[in-house]
Design a protein around this motif. Structure first.
Motif, PDB file in Angstrom:
ATOM      1  N   GLY A 222       0.805  -1.208   0.000  1.00 46.76           N
ATOM      2  CA  GLY A 222       0.000   0.000   0.000  1.00 46.76           C
ATOM      3  C   GLY A 222       0.841   1.262   0.000  1.00 46.76           C
ATOM      4  N   VAL A 223       1.884   1.273   0.814  1.00 51.92           N
ATOM      5  CA  VAL A 223       2.778   2.438   0.848  1.00 51.92           C
ATOM      6  C   VAL A 223       3.415   2.635  -0.520  1.00 51.92           C
ATOM      7  CG1 VAL A 223       4.932   3.326   1.811  1.00 51.92           C
ATOM      8  CG2 VAL A 223       3.231   2.283   3.323  1.00 51.92           C
ATOM      9  N   GLY A 226       0.398   3.549  -3.251  1.00 50.48           N
ATOM     10  CA  GLY A 226      -0.548   4.642  -3.010  1.00 50.48           C
ATOM     11  C   GLY A 226      -0.173   5.941  -3.697  1.00 50.48           C
ATOM     12  N   SER A 227       1.050   6.419  -3.481  1.00 50.17           N
ATOM     13  CA  SER A 227       1.451   7.699  -4.066  1.00 50.17           C
ATOM     14  C   SER A 227       1.605   7.597  -5.581  1.00 50.17           C
ATOM     15  CB  SER A 227       2.766   8.183  -3.436  1.00 50.17           C
ATOM     16  OG  SER A 227       3.803   7.247  -3.674  1.00 50.17           O
ATOM     17  N   ALA A 230      -1.795   7.901  -7.113  1.00 50.35           N
ATOM     18  CA  ALA A 230      -2.248   9.296  -7.042  1.00 50.35           C
ATOM     19  C   ALA A 230      -1.561  10.137  -8.104  1.00 50.35           C
ATOM     20  CB  ALA A 230      -1.978   9.855  -5.644  1.00 50.35           C
ATOM     21  N   ARG A 255      -5.167  -0.817   1.961  1.00 49.59           N
ATOM     22  CA  ARG A 255      -5.730   0.532   2.090  1.00 49.59           C
ATOM     23  C   ARG A 255      -5.130   1.274   3.271  1.00 49.59           C
ATOM     24  NH1 ARG A 255      -9.799   2.099  -1.020  1.00 49.59           N
ATOM     25  NH2 ARG A 255     -10.852   0.537  -2.334  1.00 49.59           N
ATOM     26  N   ALA A 256      -4.841   0.553   4.356  1.00 56.36           N
ATOM     27  CA  ALA A 256      -4.237   1.205   5.522  1.00 56.36           C
ATOM     28  C   ALA A 256      -2.868   1.774   5.177  1.00 56.36           C
ATOM     29  CB  ALA A 256      -4.126   0.212   6.673  1.00 56.36           C
ATOM     30  N   GLY A 257      -2.130   1.087   4.309  1.00 56.74           N
ATOM     31  CA  GLY A 257      -0.819   1.582   3.905  1.00 56.74           C
ATOM     32  C   GLY A 257      -0.890   2.663   2.854  1.00 56.74           C
ATOM     33  N   ALA A 258      -1.886   2.570   1.991  1.00 51.38           N
ATOM     34  CA  ALA A 258      -1.953   3.476   0.835  1.00 51.38           C
ATOM     35  C   ALA A 258      -2.649   4.785   1.125  1.00 51.38           C
ATOM     36  CB  ALA A 258      -2.664   2.780  -0.325  1.00 51.38           C
ATOM     37  N   GLY A 259      -3.586   4.785   2.067  1.00 52.84           N
ATOM     38  CA  GLY A 259      -4.424   5.967   2.240  1.00 52.84           C
ATOM     39  C   GLY A 259      -5.500   5.971   1.165  1.00 52.84           C
ATOM     40  N   THR A 260      -5.582   7.042   0.400  1.00 51.44           N
ATOM     41  CA  THR A 260      -6.604   7.152  -0.639  1.00 51.44           C
ATOM     42  C   THR A 260      -6.256   6.283  -1.837  1.00 51.44           C
ATOM     43  OG1 THR A 260      -7.055   9.420   0.022  1.00 51.44           O
ATOM     44  CG2 THR A 260      -7.857   8.741  -2.141  1.00 51.44           C
TER      45      THR A 260
END
Length: 285
Positions: A222-223, A226-227, A230, A255-260
Protein backbone atom coordinates in the motif's frame (compact mmCIF):
# COMPACT_ATOMS: atom_id res chain seq x y z
CA UNK A 1 -14.33 -12.68 -39.53
CA UNK A 2 -10.82 -12.33 -38.11
CA UNK A 3 -8.35 -15.17 -37.63
CA UNK A 4 -7.53 -16.06 -34.03
CA UNK A 5 -4.31 -14.62 -32.64
CA UNK A 6 -1.85 -17.05 -30.99
CA UNK A 7 -0.32 -16.00 -27.67
CA UNK A 8 2.23 -17.31 -25.21
CA UNK A 9 2.39 -16.33 -21.54
CA UNK A 10 5.54 -17.12 -19.55
CA UNK A 11 5.45 -17.21 -15.77
CA UNK A 12 7.93 -18.15 -13.08
CA UNK A 13 6.53 -21.68 -12.74
CA UNK A 14 4.54 -22.27 -15.94
CA UNK A 15 4.11 -21.45 -19.61
CA UNK A 16 0.69 -21.14 -21.23
CA UNK A 17 -0.46 -20.77 -24.81
CA UNK A 18 -3.86 -20.00 -26.31
CA UNK A 19 -5.73 -18.64 -29.31
CA UNK A 20 -7.58 -15.35 -28.91
CA UNK A 21 -10.44 -14.38 -31.23
CA UNK A 22 -10.32 -10.59 -31.71
CA UNK A 23 -13.98 -10.51 -32.79
CA UNK A 24 -15.10 -11.13 -29.20
CA UNK A 25 -11.83 -11.63 -27.31
CA UNK A 26 -12.74 -15.22 -26.54
CA UNK A 27 -9.93 -17.59 -25.60
CA UNK A 28 -9.68 -21.16 -26.87
CA UNK A 29 -7.29 -24.12 -27.11
CA UNK A 30 -5.51 -23.05 -23.92
CA UNK A 31 -2.51 -25.19 -22.94
CA UNK A 32 -0.59 -24.85 -19.66
CA UNK A 33 2.52 -26.75 -18.62
CA UNK A 34 5.02 -26.41 -15.77
CA UNK A 35 8.25 -24.54 -16.42
CA UNK A 36 11.45 -24.87 -14.41
CA UNK A 37 12.84 -21.34 -14.10
CA UNK A 38 16.14 -22.77 -12.84
CA UNK A 39 16.69 -24.98 -15.90
CA UNK A 40 19.26 -24.35 -18.61
CA UNK A 41 18.56 -21.99 -21.47
CA UNK A 42 18.09 -24.72 -24.08
CA UNK A 43 15.60 -26.57 -21.88
CA UNK A 44 13.56 -23.44 -21.14
CA UNK A 45 13.43 -22.34 -24.77
CA UNK A 46 12.54 -25.85 -25.93
CA UNK A 47 9.62 -25.93 -23.49
CA UNK A 48 8.32 -22.57 -24.70
CA UNK A 49 8.42 -23.71 -28.31
CA UNK A 50 6.90 -27.13 -27.59
CA UNK A 51 3.94 -25.62 -25.75
CA UNK A 52 3.36 -23.06 -28.48
CA UNK A 53 3.43 -25.74 -31.18
CA UNK A 54 0.50 -27.50 -29.52
CA UNK A 55 -1.75 -24.73 -30.86
CA UNK A 56 -3.34 -24.80 -34.32
CA UNK A 57 -1.98 -21.30 -34.97
CA UNK A 58 -3.00 -19.75 -38.31
CA UNK A 59 -0.15 -19.49 -40.79
CA UNK A 60 1.42 -16.05 -40.96
CA UNK A 61 0.29 -15.04 -37.47
CA UNK A 62 2.36 -12.83 -35.22
CA UNK A 63 2.57 -14.34 -31.75
CA UNK A 64 1.93 -12.13 -28.74
CA UNK A 65 4.33 -13.14 -25.96
CA UNK A 66 3.83 -11.94 -22.37
CA UNK A 67 7.09 -12.13 -20.39
CA UNK A 68 8.14 -11.06 -16.90
CA UNK A 69 10.89 -8.50 -16.56
CA UNK A 70 13.76 -7.68 -16.66
CA UNK A 71 13.53 -8.12 -20.42
CA UNK A 72 14.31 -5.98 -23.46
CA UNK A 73 10.87 -6.22 -25.04
CA UNK A 74 11.59 -4.47 -28.37
CA UNK A 75 14.72 -6.58 -28.99
CA UNK A 76 13.50 -9.83 -27.42
CA UNK A 77 16.59 -10.17 -25.20
CA UNK A 78 16.33 -11.64 -21.69
CA UNK A 79 18.00 -9.62 -18.94
CA UNK A 80 17.40 -11.95 -15.98
CA UNK A 81 20.31 -12.46 -13.62
CA UNK A 82 21.05 -14.23 -10.35
CA UNK A 83 19.50 -11.44 -8.30
CA UNK A 84 16.12 -11.96 -9.97
CA UNK A 85 15.87 -15.54 -8.75
CA UNK A 86 14.46 -17.01 -11.98
CA UNK A 87 15.52 -17.66 -15.58
CA UNK A 88 19.14 -16.88 -14.76
CA UNK A 89 20.31 -19.11 -17.63
CA UNK A 90 18.53 -16.82 -20.10
CA UNK A 91 20.63 -13.76 -19.28
CA UNK A 92 21.61 -12.12 -22.55
CA UNK A 93 19.80 -14.77 -24.62
CA UNK A 94 17.91 -13.70 -27.74
CA UNK A 95 14.59 -15.29 -26.86
CA UNK A 96 12.96 -13.61 -29.84
CA UNK A 97 15.30 -15.33 -32.28
CA UNK A 98 14.72 -18.70 -30.62
CA UNK A 99 10.94 -18.36 -30.83
CA UNK A 100 10.98 -17.06 -34.39
CA UNK A 101 13.15 -19.99 -35.41
CA UNK A 102 11.09 -22.58 -33.55
CA UNK A 103 7.68 -21.25 -34.56
CA UNK A 104 8.57 -19.98 -38.04
CA UNK A 105 6.62 -16.85 -37.16
CA UNK A 106 7.07 -13.31 -35.95
CA UNK A 107 6.74 -12.51 -32.24
CA UNK A 108 5.78 -9.36 -30.30
CA UNK A 109 6.87 -9.21 -26.65
CA UNK A 110 5.00 -7.41 -23.88
CA UNK A 111 5.54 -7.27 -20.13
CA UNK A 112 3.19 -9.74 -18.45
CA UNK A 113 1.68 -7.15 -16.07
CA UNK A 114 1.16 -4.74 -18.98
CA UNK A 115 -0.56 -7.56 -20.86
CA UNK A 116 -2.84 -8.14 -17.85
CA UNK A 117 -3.75 -4.46 -17.56
CA UNK A 118 -4.34 -4.11 -21.30
CA UNK A 119 -6.49 -7.24 -21.33
CA UNK A 120 -8.59 -5.96 -18.44
CA UNK A 121 -9.06 -2.64 -20.26
CA UNK A 122 -10.02 -4.43 -23.49
CA UNK A 123 -12.40 -7.08 -22.22
CA UNK A 124 -12.34 -7.29 -18.43
CA UNK A 125 -12.98 -5.36 -15.25
CA UNK A 126 -11.49 -2.11 -16.58
CA UNK A 127 -13.66 -1.71 -19.68
CA UNK A 128 -14.69 1.95 -19.91
CA UNK A 129 -11.96 3.30 -17.60
CA UNK A 130 -9.55 5.87 -19.01
CA UNK A 131 -6.51 5.43 -16.75
CA UNK A 132 -5.92 1.96 -15.36
CA UNK A 133 -3.30 0.34 -13.16
CA UNK A 134 -3.14 -3.44 -13.09
CA UNK A 135 -1.42 -5.19 -10.18
CA UNK A 136 -0.48 -8.86 -10.39
CA UNK A 137 0.23 -10.53 -7.07
CA UNK A 138 1.84 -13.94 -7.40
CA UNK A 139 5.45 -14.99 -6.95
CA UNK A 140 6.19 -11.24 -6.93
CA UNK A 141 4.42 -7.96 -7.64
CA UNK A 142 3.81 -6.83 -11.20
CA UNK A 143 2.34 -3.52 -12.36
CA UNK A 144 0.98 -2.37 -15.71
CA UNK A 145 -0.37 1.02 -16.78
CA UNK A 146 -2.88 1.78 -19.53
CA UNK A 147 -4.26 5.10 -20.76
CA UNK A 148 -7.11 4.99 -23.28
CA UNK A 149 -6.06 1.55 -24.47
CA UNK A 150 -2.32 2.22 -24.77
CA UNK A 151 0.35 0.78 -22.48
CA UNK A 152 2.32 3.67 -20.97
CA UNK A 153 5.25 4.32 -18.66
CA UNK A 154 3.96 6.45 -15.76
CA UNK A 155 7.44 7.90 -15.21
CA UNK A 156 7.77 6.62 -11.67
CA UNK A 157 8.68 3.99 -10.63
CA UNK A 158 11.31 3.18 -13.26
CA UNK A 159 9.62 1.67 -16.30
CA UNK A 160 6.42 1.56 -14.26
CA UNK A 161 7.61 -1.45 -12.25
CA UNK A 162 6.29 -1.16 -8.70
CA UNK A 163 8.57 -3.97 -7.47
CA UNK A 164 11.53 -1.59 -7.94
CA UNK A 165 10.22 0.69 -5.19
CA UNK A 166 11.82 0.61 -1.73
CA UNK A 167 9.66 0.84 1.39
CA UNK A 168 11.48 2.05 4.52
CA UNK A 169 14.76 1.37 2.75
CA UNK A 170 13.86 -2.22 1.86
CA UNK A 171 13.01 -3.46 -1.66
CA UNK A 172 9.27 -4.07 -1.86
CA UNK A 173 9.58 -7.72 -2.87
CA UNK A 174 11.76 -8.40 0.20
CA UNK A 175 8.53 -7.84 2.15
CA UNK A 176 5.68 -8.43 -0.31
CA UNK A 177 6.21 -11.54 -2.43
CA UNK A 178 5.54 -15.23 -2.09
CA UNK A 179 9.08 -15.97 -0.92
CA UNK A 180 9.10 -13.03 1.52
CA UNK A 181 5.76 -13.94 3.11
CA UNK A 182 6.74 -17.59 3.50
CA UNK A 183 10.13 -16.64 4.96
CA UNK A 184 8.59 -14.16 7.42
CA UNK A 185 5.98 -16.67 8.56
CA UNK A 186 8.62 -19.34 9.17
CA UNK A 187 10.77 -16.80 11.07
CA UNK A 188 7.75 -16.05 13.28
CA UNK A 189 7.48 -19.71 14.21
CA UNK A 190 5.07 -20.86 11.54
CA UNK A 191 5.44 -23.95 9.40
CA UNK A 192 8.19 -23.42 6.78
CA UNK A 193 6.14 -25.45 4.28
CA UNK A 194 3.11 -23.13 4.50
CA UNK A 195 2.32 -21.26 1.29
CA UNK A 196 0.55 -17.91 1.03
CA UNK A 197 -2.93 -19.39 0.67
CA UNK A 198 -2.44 -21.50 3.79
CA UNK A 199 -1.07 -18.50 5.69
CA UNK A 200 -4.12 -16.49 4.62
CA UNK A 201 -6.43 -19.29 5.79
CA UNK A 202 -4.69 -19.26 9.17
CA UNK A 203 -5.10 -15.48 9.42
CA UNK A 204 -8.84 -15.87 8.79
CA UNK A 205 -9.10 -18.27 11.71
CA UNK A 206 -7.37 -15.90 14.13
CA UNK A 207 -3.71 -16.91 13.87
CA UNK A 208 -1.93 -13.76 15.06
CA UNK A 209 1.42 -14.69 13.49
CA UNK A 210 -0.12 -15.20 10.06
CA UNK A 211 -2.13 -11.99 10.30
CA UNK A 212 0.90 -9.94 11.37
CA UNK A 213 3.03 -11.23 8.48
CA UNK A 214 0.34 -10.51 5.91
CA UNK A 215 -0.51 -7.12 7.38
CA UNK A 216 3.13 -6.04 7.09
CA UNK A 217 3.38 -7.30 3.50
CA UNK A 218 0.16 -5.72 2.26
CA UNK A 219 0.82 -2.52 4.19
CA UNK A 220 4.18 -2.21 2.45
CA UNK A 221 2.48 -2.72 -0.91
CA UNK A 222 0.00 0.00 0.00
CA UNK A 223 2.78 2.44 0.85
CA UNK A 224 4.54 1.63 -2.43
CA UNK A 225 1.52 1.91 -4.67
CA UNK A 226 -0.55 4.64 -3.01
CA UNK A 227 1.45 7.70 -4.07
CA UNK A 228 2.17 6.23 -7.51
CA UNK A 229 -1.54 5.75 -8.20
CA UNK A 230 -2.25 9.30 -7.04
CA UNK A 231 0.47 10.72 -9.28
CA UNK A 232 -0.80 8.69 -12.23
CA UNK A 233 -4.38 9.86 -11.52
CA UNK A 234 -5.66 6.31 -11.93
CA UNK A 235 -9.40 5.90 -12.42
CA UNK A 236 -9.25 2.24 -11.48
CA UNK A 237 -6.98 -0.36 -9.88
CA UNK A 238 -7.44 -3.93 -11.11
CA UNK A 239 -5.89 -6.77 -9.11
CA UNK A 240 -5.05 -10.25 -10.37
CA UNK A 241 -2.68 -13.12 -9.72
CA UNK A 242 -2.82 -16.07 -7.34
CA UNK A 243 -2.87 -13.88 -4.20
CA UNK A 244 -5.95 -12.04 -5.47
CA UNK A 245 -8.00 -15.02 -4.27
CA UNK A 246 -7.51 -13.63 -0.74
CA UNK A 247 -8.29 -10.04 -1.68
CA UNK A 248 -11.17 -9.68 0.81
CA UNK A 249 -8.60 -10.31 3.55
CA UNK A 250 -5.79 -8.31 1.95
CA UNK A 251 -7.58 -5.14 0.83
CA UNK A 252 -8.03 -3.48 4.26
CA UNK A 253 -4.29 -3.85 4.97
CA UNK A 254 -3.40 -2.43 1.57
CA UNK A 255 -5.73 0.53 2.09
CA UNK A 256 -4.24 1.21 5.52
CA UNK A 257 -0.82 1.58 3.90
CA UNK A 258 -1.95 3.48 0.84
CA UNK A 259 -4.42 5.97 2.24
CA UNK A 260 -6.60 7.15 -0.64
CA UNK A 261 -7.09 4.70 -3.48
CA UNK A 262 -9.15 4.77 -6.67
CA UNK A 263 -11.92 2.16 -7.03
CA UNK A 264 -10.51 -1.37 -6.86
CA UNK A 265 -11.76 -4.38 -8.81
CA UNK A 266 -10.55 -7.97 -8.75
CA UNK A 267 -10.04 -9.66 -12.09
CA UNK A 268 -12.49 -12.41 -12.90
CA UNK A 269 -9.83 -14.28 -14.89
CA UNK A 270 -6.30 -12.87 -14.84
CA UNK A 271 -4.88 -15.52 -17.16
CA UNK A 272 -7.50 -14.74 -19.80
CA UNK A 273 -6.71 -11.03 -19.49
CA UNK A 274 -3.01 -11.72 -20.01
CA UNK A 275 -3.84 -13.66 -23.16
CA UNK A 276 -6.09 -10.89 -24.46
CA UNK A 277 -3.53 -8.18 -23.74
CA UNK A 278 -0.79 -10.12 -25.52
CA UNK A 279 -3.09 -10.58 -28.52
CA UNK A 280 -3.98 -6.89 -28.64
CA UNK A 281 -0.29 -6.00 -28.59
CA UNK A 282 0.52 -8.47 -31.38
CA UNK A 283 -2.33 -7.16 -33.54
CA UNK A 284 -1.63 -3.47 -32.82
CA UNK A 285 2.05 -3.18 -31.81
Amino acid sequence: MSSPSPVLEVGGTHVSAALVDPDGWTVSDAVRQPLDADAGADEILARLVSVALKLPAPAGSTWGVAMPDPFDYPKGIALFDAAVGKFGALHGVDVGAALRGGLHAEVAFLNDADAFALGEWTAGAAVGAARVCGLTLGTGVGSGWVVDGAVVDPGYPRNGRIHLVDVDGVPLEDVMSRRAIRRAFAAAGGAPSADVREIADLARTGDDRAAAVLERALGALGVAVGSVLAGFAADLLVVGGSMAASWDLFEPWLRAGAGTLPPVRVSADAERSGFVGAAVHALHP
